[in-house]
Design a protein around this motif. Structure first.
Motif, PDB file in Angstrom:
ATOM      1  N   TYR A  24     -21.929 -15.350  28.604  1.00 36.49           N
ATOM      2  CA  TYR A  24     -22.259 -16.243  27.504  1.00 36.49           C
ATOM      3  C   TYR A  24     -23.123 -15.478  26.507  1.00 36.49           C
ATOM      4  N   ASP A  25     -23.225 -15.994  25.292  1.00 38.89           N
ATOM      5  CA  ASP A  25     -23.944 -15.298  24.230  1.00 38.89           C
ATOM      6  C   ASP A  25     -25.444 -15.395  24.445  1.00 38.89           C
ATOM      7  N   HIS A  26     -26.145 -14.359  23.989  1.00 39.88           N
ATOM      8  CA  HIS A  26     -27.600 -14.371  24.041  1.00 39.88           C
ATOM      9  C   HIS A  26     -28.130 -15.550  23.223  1.00 39.88           C
ATOM     10  N   GLY A  27     -29.136 -16.215  23.766  1.00 34.24           N
ATOM     11  CA  GLY A  27     -29.762 -17.323  23.054  1.00 34.24           C
ATOM     12  C   GLY A  27     -29.073 -18.655  23.238  1.00 34.24           C
ATOM     13  N   THR A  28     -27.992 -18.724  24.036  1.00 31.98           N
ATOM     14  CA  THR A  28     -27.300 -19.985  24.300  1.00 31.98           C
ATOM     15  C   THR A  28     -27.450 -20.347  25.767  1.00 31.98           C
ATOM     16  N   ASP A  29     -27.176 -21.608  26.087  1.00 36.04           N
ATOM     17  CA  ASP A  29     -27.269 -22.076  27.466  1.00 36.04           C
ATOM     18  C   ASP A  29     -25.941 -21.847  28.172  1.00 36.04           C
ATOM     19  N   PRO A  30     -25.981 -21.426  29.452  1.00 35.03           N
ATOM     20  CA  PRO A  30     -24.733 -21.257  30.196  1.00 35.03           C
ATOM     21  C   PRO A  30     -24.065 -22.595  30.455  1.00 35.03           C
TER      22      PRO A  30
END
Length: 683
Positions: free
Chosen positions: A510-516
């Motif tokens: 998943y992208d950095h700064g986002t929630d899985p």
């Protein structure tokens, strides 16, 4: 009767001879002040070679051959004066002369412009051969310990074909100027300036020419690149303003360095010219040796004339072999959907994998588990050794997303990760292709009374290597990668017993700064974080929990959960906690270690394992903190201050040993405090 000269005349002739000889030596020395040389091919070259570098029969300098993890060096045999050798000037303060060099090179990968190994570098160094240098991403220039040292006195221009994030590379096709390190002072994508910027692919196999020029007055280095049939562009690709006086010694060696990794690449130099205090002589391109032919040979006139007859014969032969072809197609049939066309370079043919593993014979079986069987193989064309994991995937739901993640993971590059090379789909099976690790998985060195055990130094090195690999996955790559199955059986050892984390079949991105996103709870019993079973989210903290179990596993030589009699389980984290509570923590160590261990390091690993096993994810350290603790850059928190106490978790029978789906019916006992919650879950 012999004729004798008078003694005064003999003396006069002697003086004349001495003066003449001295004048000749002075003239030769004067010529050596601005040395130069040119090689239009290397048929009779006197270069100094080491490693796997060699001259071909037609005059090519071939730095690397079809051998993995090797180095090739080629240096001009004599040292070159780069500074005024005046006794009144020191090495550090002397001014570096202007110099110029040009050479023609070609890089040919076994995968032909799709995937490459490592690159090539023009290098100026204080010694020939660069002793202690490593292959792969180190390009035969440096090693782990001397990278970045000012005492290296190494200047290099790299033509790099691998993106190494540890060196902050901009991409996998760039030119850079390096000083004492592989973290380039300046770099730019490969190409040249004509009417506009034109991109070049370094691994295209086509010959290209490089010009490297240092202006001793302006203290500026220019690097220019162009195809061999293009005159030198007016604008350089790179320009670095940097005084090299503190970098280069009075006398240095000039040459080339290259290395191989897992992908086989051939690096060629076709011609080379060099000069101090002047412009290097232009190469005679018409005299340069020819590169080996790529692809099928040109058809002869006989074949061209007789082609219609041959075609008729082939058609008749094809008709008679229709049944055979149909059977083979069925045997090697594989799934291929339109969306997979974008992943062509990462997809392997099932036929190639079948041949590589000798039909997936039991003799080639490396191991098996709840998620599949792993086979050893050798690709038929490239001869690369691989490991092939077969996974059942009867469900088609989510397959497109899963393959997209597999391809993304294949772009990971780190020395402590097993390289995922690609995949194949066929008849309900997903096959993942990895680099082959010759020493197998770590768990075989820990359990079942192995014939060969790892000493403490080797175990501690493996622990730090896996920690660095997880740090790269969590924080240093372009996306966050959650491994979800960190354990000893998924840590593989290369030829030098370095630990590499492998098996990314369960990994999620998943992208950095986002929630899985919430997903199915999968993993291995004993390594699963308790919160993962409640939320279904794969997080970096869950990987840290698994790493904690791994730390105890390596230090104690025991699995996180072991069957005991009668009908009881030994929980490793509870066992270690009991030893700590009694003030006998080191007694939890693996008996196979004997007395050959570093007590401080062993105690650090055991305590760090307990800390990472905390059931509260907020109380666990991050992988960056774990690495800092292992490197002794940060002190380990005092565990006694946490008020630890062991508390239990109830288990239910019938869990799969590998894939576990938790539910609320498992009956977790709720701890009364965060302190009591340490070691309370996921065991």
């Amino acid at each position: 009767m012999a004729f004798k000269l008078p003694i005064p005349l003999v003396s006069l002739l002697t003086i004349i001879i001495i003066i003449t000889t001295s004048s000749a030596a002075t003239a030769a020395a004067a010529q050596d002040k601005n040395p130069s040389f040119i090689y239009n091919g290397f048929r009779s070259a006197n270069l100094s070679l080491d490693g796997i570098a060699q001259f071909t029969s037609n005059g090519l300098l071939k730095l690397t051959n079809e051998t993995k993890q090797q180095i090739g060096h080629a240096f001009y045999p004599e040292p070159i004066p780069f500074k005024n050798n005046n006794s009144n000037s020191s090495t550090a303060n002397g001014t570096v002369f202007s110099f110029s060099t040009t050479f023609v090179f070609s890089i040919r990968s076994e995968f032909q412009s799709i995937l490459s190994g490592h690159g090539i570098a023009f290098v100026i160094a204080p010694t020939r051969g660069l002793p202690g240098a490593r292959p792969s991403q180190y390009l035969g220039l440096f090693n782990e310990s001397n990278l970045g040292n000012e005492t290296n006195h190494v200047f290099a221009v790299e033509l790099d074909t691998i993106e190494s994030h540890e060196f902050f590379d901009i991409n996998d096709n760039h030119v850079g100027i390096d000083i004492n390190s592989l973290k380039s002072e300046i770099s730019y994508p490969a190409g040249y300036y004509g009417d506009h910027f034109v991109n070049l692919t370094l691994i295209s196999g086509r010959p290209m020419q490089v010009w490297v020029e240092y202006d001793g007055l302006e203290k500026r280095t220019d690097v220019t690149l162009a195809p061999i049939n293009i005159p030198k562009p007016r604008l350089p690709l790179l320009s670095l303003s940097r005084d090299l006086s503190s970098v280069l010694n009075d006398a240095m060696y000039v040459g080339f360095s290259s290395s191989t990794g897992s992908v086989l690449v051939s690096h060629y130099i076709l011609g080379w010219s060099f000069k101090i205090n002047g412009q290097a002589q232009e190469l005679n391109l018409s005299q340069l040796p020819k590169l080996p032919r790529v692809g099928p040979k040109k058809r002869s006139k006989f074949l061209t004339i007789g082609l219609p007859v041959i075609c008729v014969s082939l058609i008749l032969a094809a008709v008679s072999g229709v049944v055979y072809v149909i059977r083979r197609k069925r045997k090697f049939a594989e799934e291929l959907e339109d969306w997979e066309l974008d992943y062509g370079p990462h997809r392997f043919r099932y036929k190639d994998l079948y041949i590589a593993t000798k039909g997936f014979r039991e003799k080639e079986l490396l191991g098996s588990g709840g998620f599949g069987r792993v086979y050893r193989g050798t690709l038929p064309k490239s001869k690369i050794e691989i490991a092939v994991k077969k996974i059942s995937h009867e469900s088609r739901q989510g397959m497109k997303e899963f393959v997209a993640e597999i391809v993304s993971i294949g772009r990971l590059r780190h020395r402590n990760l097993v390289q995922l090379l690609g995949y194949c789909r066929r008849k309900g099976e997903l096959l993942l292709v990895y680099d082959y690790m010759p020493n197998g998985s770590l768990d075989k060195y820990l359990y079942n009374q192995p014939k060969v055990t790892l000493n403490w130094r080797q175990r501690y090195g493996v622990i730090k290597g896996v920690a660095l690999g997880l740090l790269y996955l969590h924080e240093e790559w372009e996306q966050v990668v959650i491994h979800r199955d960190v354990k000893a059986s998924n840590v593989l050892l290369d030829g030098e017993l370095n630990g590499r984390l492998g098996d990314f079949g369960l990994a999620r991105l998943y992208d950095h700064g986002t929630d899985p996103q919430t997903t199915h709870v999968v993993g291995t019993l004993g390594y699963l974080a308790p919160e993962h079973s409640r939320t279904g989210k794969a997080t970096t903290s869950a990987d840290v929990f698994s790493f904690g179990a791994f730390l105890l596993e390596v230090a104690c030589g025991r699995r996180p959960i072991e069957r005991q009699e009668p009908e009881e389980n030994l929980i490793l984290v509870d066992c270690v906690f009991d030893f700590w509570n009694r003030g006998e923590l080191l007694e939890a160590r693996d008996p196979n270690l004997g007395t050959e261990y570093v007590a401080e390091e062993l105690e650090l690993v055991l305590k760090l394992g307990l800390l990472c096993s905390h059931s509260d994810p907020t109380a666990r350290p991050s992988m960056r903190q774990v690495v800092q603790i292992l490197e002794r850059d940060v002190a380990l928190p005092v565990i006694s201050a946490l008020g630890l106490s062991a508390s239990g978790i109830t288990y239910q029978e019938g869990f799969d040993d590998f894939a576990v789906s938790y539910s609320s019916s498992m009956g977790f006992t709720r701890p009364s405090s965060v302190a009591e919650s340490l070691l309370s879950g996921g065991r």
